[in-house]
Design a protein around this motif. Structure first.
Motif, PDB file in Angstrom:
ATOM      1  N   GLU A 157      26.183  77.968  24.310  1.00 50.69           N
ATOM      2  CA  GLU A 157      27.611  78.307  24.035  1.00 50.69           C
ATOM      3  C   GLU A 157      27.535  78.837  22.853  1.00 50.69           C
ATOM      4  OE1 GLU A 157      30.115  74.551  23.907  1.00 50.69           O
ATOM      5  OE2 GLU A 157      29.849  74.282  26.243  1.00 50.69           O
ATOM      6  N   THR A 158      28.499  79.861  22.822  1.00 51.79           N
ATOM      7  CA  THR A 158      28.684  80.681  21.572  1.00 51.79           C
ATOM      8  C   THR A 158      30.203  80.252  21.078  1.00 51.79           C
ATOM      9  OG1 THR A 158      29.734  82.683  22.514  1.00 51.79           O
ATOM     10  CG2 THR A 158      27.188  82.368  22.236  1.00 51.79           C
ATOM     11  N   GLU A 159      30.570  80.783  20.151  1.00 55.59           N
ATOM     12  CA  GLU A 159      32.267  80.744  19.676  1.00 55.59           C
ATOM     13  C   GLU A 159      32.996  81.194  20.790  1.00 55.59           C
ATOM     14  OE1 GLU A 159      32.746  82.372  15.830  1.00 55.59           O
ATOM     15  OE2 GLU A 159      31.539  81.168  14.692  1.00 55.59           O
ATOM     16  N   GLU A 160      32.781  82.057  21.547  1.00 57.75           N
ATOM     17  CA  GLU A 160      33.535  82.903  22.648  1.00 57.75           C
ATOM     18  C   GLU A 160      33.287  82.644  23.747  1.00 57.75           C
ATOM     19  OE1 GLU A 160      34.013  86.813  21.186  1.00 57.75           O
ATOM     20  OE2 GLU A 160      35.103  86.398  19.463  1.00 57.75           O
ATOM     21  N   ASP A 161      31.941  82.059  24.156  1.00 55.21           N
ATOM     22  CA  ASP A 161      31.452  82.475  25.612  1.00 55.21           C
ATOM     23  C   ASP A 161      30.456  81.036  25.903  1.00 55.21           C
ATOM     24  OD1 ASP A 161      31.090  83.591  28.252  1.00 55.21           O
ATOM     25  OD2 ASP A 161      30.207  85.511  27.141  1.00 55.21           O
ATOM     26  N   GLU A 162      30.340  80.921  27.316  1.00 55.84           N
ATOM     27  CA  GLU A 162      29.540  80.163  27.803  1.00 55.84           C
ATOM     28  C   GLU A 162      28.341  81.160  28.333  1.00 55.84           C
ATOM     29  OE1 GLU A 162      29.249  75.951  30.202  1.00 55.84           O
ATOM     30  OE2 GLU A 162      30.678  77.570  30.810  1.00 55.84           O
ATOM     31  N   VAL A 163      26.891  81.095  28.066  1.00 56.10           N
ATOM     32  CA  VAL A 163      26.015  81.943  28.482  1.00 56.10           C
ATOM     33  C   VAL A 163      24.635  81.323  29.117  1.00 56.10           C
ATOM     34  CG1 VAL A 163      24.458  83.882  27.765  1.00 56.10           C
ATOM     35  CG2 VAL A 163      26.684  83.450  26.629  1.00 56.10           C
ATOM     36  N   ARG A 164      24.263  81.732  30.250  1.00 55.06           N
ATOM     37  CA  ARG A 164      23.139  81.276  30.793  1.00 55.06           C
ATOM     38  C   ARG A 164      21.877  82.215  30.523  1.00 55.06           C
ATOM     39  NH1 ARG A 164      24.332  80.098  36.313  1.00 55.06           N
ATOM     40  NH2 ARG A 164      24.158  82.429  36.709  1.00 55.06           N
ATOM     41  N   ILE A 165      20.903  81.636  29.880  1.00 52.23           N
ATOM     42  CA  ILE A 165      19.800  82.300  29.428  1.00 52.23           C
ATOM     43  C   ILE A 165      18.882  82.898  30.689  1.00 52.23           C
ATOM     44  CG2 ILE A 165      17.371  82.003  28.055  1.00 52.23           C
ATOM     45  CD1 ILE A 165      20.298  81.878  26.616  1.00 52.23           C
ATOM     46  N   THR A 166      18.730  84.362  30.243  1.00 51.08           N
ATOM     47  CA  THR A 166      17.772  85.024  31.438  1.00 51.08           C
ATOM     48  C   THR A 166      16.709  85.641  30.986  1.00 51.08           C
ATOM     49  OG1 THR A 166      19.277  87.037  30.983  1.00 51.08           O
ATOM     50  CG2 THR A 166      20.038  85.737  32.851  1.00 51.08           C
ATOM     51  N   GLY A 167      16.460  85.651  29.581  1.00 50.43           N
ATOM     52  CA  GLY A 167      15.406  85.964  29.058  1.00 50.43           C
ATOM     53  C   GLY A 167      15.102  85.534  27.778  1.00 50.43           C
ATOM     54  N   ILE A 168      13.750  85.431  27.306  1.00 47.94           N
ATOM     55  CA  ILE A 168      13.536  84.666  26.101  1.00 47.94           C
ATOM     56  C   ILE A 168      12.344  85.801  25.295  1.00 47.94           C
ATOM     57  CG2 ILE A 168      12.387  82.715  24.692  1.00 47.94           C
ATOM     58  CD1 ILE A 168      13.459  80.952  26.974  1.00 47.94           C
ATOM     59  N   GLU A 169      12.399  85.986  24.129  1.00 45.32           N
ATOM     60  CA  GLU A 169      11.498  87.120  23.534  1.00 45.32           C
ATOM     61  C   GLU A 169      11.052  86.334  22.344  1.00 45.32           C
ATOM     62  OE1 GLU A 169      11.728  91.123  21.126  1.00 45.32           O
ATOM     63  OE2 GLU A 169      12.147  91.321  23.295  1.00 45.32           O
ATOM     64  N   GLY A 203      13.568  78.498  16.521  1.00 48.89           N
ATOM     65  CA  GLY A 203      12.699  78.909  15.114  1.00 48.89           C
ATOM     66  C   GLY A 203      11.671  79.925  15.190  1.00 48.89           C
ATOM     67  N   GLU A 204      11.094  79.806  16.664  1.00 48.76           N
ATOM     68  CA  GLU A 204       9.733  80.765  16.975  1.00 48.76           C
ATOM     69  C   GLU A 204      10.541  81.749  17.836  1.00 48.76           C
ATOM     70  OE1 GLU A 204       7.361  78.225  19.331  1.00 48.76           O
ATOM     71  OE2 GLU A 204       6.806  77.207  17.893  1.00 48.76           O
ATOM     72  N   ILE A 205      11.785  81.623  18.551  1.00 50.22           N
ATOM     73  CA  ILE A 205      12.274  82.664  19.322  1.00 50.22           C
ATOM     74  C   ILE A 205      12.920  83.993  18.342  1.00 50.22           C
ATOM     75  CG2 ILE A 205      14.071  83.145  20.927  1.00 50.22           C
ATOM     76  CD1 ILE A 205      13.543  80.428  22.176  1.00 50.22           C
ATOM     77  N   LYS A 206      12.670  85.095  18.662  1.00 52.16           N
ATOM     78  CA  LYS A 206      12.966  86.185  18.204  1.00 52.16           C
ATOM     79  C   LYS A 206      14.663  86.657  18.617  1.00 52.16           C
ATOM     80  CE  LYS A 206      12.306  91.158  17.162  1.00 52.16           C
ATOM     81  NZ  LYS A 206      11.239  92.215  17.405  1.00 52.16           N
ATOM     82  N   THR A 207      14.429  86.556  19.915  1.00 49.57           N
ATOM     83  CA  THR A 207      15.926  87.055  20.777  1.00 49.57           C
ATOM     84  C   THR A 207      15.945  86.379  22.088  1.00 49.57           C
ATOM     85  OG1 THR A 207      15.514  89.475  19.794  1.00 49.57           O
ATOM     86  CG2 THR A 207      17.159  88.985  21.586  1.00 49.57           C
ATOM     87  N   LEU A 208      17.364  86.072  22.508  1.00 47.98           N
ATOM     88  CA  LEU A 208      17.614  85.438  23.505  1.00 47.98           C
ATOM     89  C   LEU A 208      18.495  86.340  24.460  1.00 47.98           C
ATOM     90  CD1 LEU A 208      18.707  81.824  22.676  1.00 47.98           C
ATOM     91  CD2 LEU A 208      16.718  82.485  23.914  1.00 47.98           C
ATOM     92  N   TRP A 209      18.345  86.511  25.574  1.00 51.41           N
ATOM     93  CA  TRP A 209      19.198  87.366  26.614  1.00 51.41           C
ATOM     94  C   TRP A 209      19.943  86.205  27.633  1.00 51.41           C
ATOM     95  CZ3 TRP A 209      15.071  89.700  24.549  1.00 51.41           C
ATOM     96  CH2 TRP A 209      15.139  91.028  24.301  1.00 51.41           C
ATOM     97  N   GLY A 210      21.215  86.667  28.004  1.00 55.33           N
ATOM     98  CA  GLY A 210      21.766  86.062  28.938  1.00 55.33           C
ATOM     99  C   GLY A 210      22.902  86.689  29.567  1.00 55.33           C
ATOM    100  N   GLU A 211      23.401  85.713  30.370  1.00 56.98           N
ATOM    101  CA  GLU A 211      24.439  86.375  31.394  1.00 56.98           C
ATOM    102  C   GLU A 211      25.762  85.602  31.226  1.00 56.98           C
ATOM    103  OE1 GLU A 211      25.794  86.600  36.185  1.00 56.98           O
ATOM    104  OE2 GLU A 211      24.070  85.343  35.379  1.00 56.98           O
TER     105      GLU A 211
END
Length: 204
Positions: free
Chosen positions: A76-88, A101-109
């Motif tokens: 959850e973010t402040e404005e949305d509910e997001v399903r993770i589709t990618g982890i970098e 802590g190890e993750i640089k960027t998340l992608w989601g829908e």
């Protein structure tokens, strides 16, 4: 981010915070009266790129440091509910799971937007008609069901999900990538709404 606590003595979730000092909480169980202390994990802001159909937006999610997250999880973010589709990770390394802590960027829908799926209609003489439609994520579609799409009455023959192609059974809108069928002379159970594109949808 909302927290849920379970009493370690009786297992009840009827727990209240009676004292809070930074990340240090004192909790009390309203069932058995047990009082105990915990330390909440440090929250880390992780860059998150959220897809809303054909558009993507940069935001961030506050997640507990050290917690494992995997593709398919919902945050959850402040404005949305997001399903993770990618982890970098660092070095642009793509993984199926990682630790905060190890993750640089998340992608989601975004799950607050309706799902947009494809519909392919097999016409006569080998021709096809293709559409993009909006569906509720919990809406069910059944093989053999008759729908109206783009002025055509179509019987569902196949449903393609993210994992497989169905020729029997049913699937929810959230699982479906594409519906395939042929025109029939029958009464449609429901009409699917055509997707007009992100800009037109958000402007109403």
């Amino acid at each position: 981010m909302e927290e849920w606590f379970i009493c370690p003595e009786c297992g009840s979730d009827d727990v209240e915070v009676i004292k809070e000092r930074g990340r240090e909480l004192t909790l009390k169980c309203n069932e058995c009266g047990n009082v105990w202390q915990i330390t909440l994990p440090k929250l880390v802001k992780v860059p998150l790129i959220v897809s809303k159909h054909e558009r993507s937006f940069k935001t961030e999610a506050e997640l507990p440091e050290g917690e494992e997250i995997k593709v398919g999880d919902v945050v959850e973010t402040e404005e949305d509910e997001v399903r993770i589709t990618g982890i970098e990770l660092e070095g642009e390394k793509r993984v199926e799971r990682g630790r905060i802590g190890e993750i640089k960027t998340l992608w989601g829908e975004s799950l607050t937007f309706p799902k947009v799926i494809g519909v392919t209609v097999y016409m006569s003489h080998g021709e096809t008609q293709s559409y993009r439609v909006k569906v509720d994520r919990d809406e069910e579609f059944v093989i053999g069901e008759v729908l109206e799409v783009g002025g055509l009455t179509v019987k569902i023959e196949k449903i393609r999900t993210e994992r497989k192609t169905l020729r029997h059974g049913k699937a929810t809108g959230d699982e479906i990538i594409r519906i395939m069928g042929r025109p029939v002379r029958a009464k449609a159970r429901r009409r699917l709404e055509l997707y007009r594109g992100f800009q037109r949808e958000t402007k109403g």
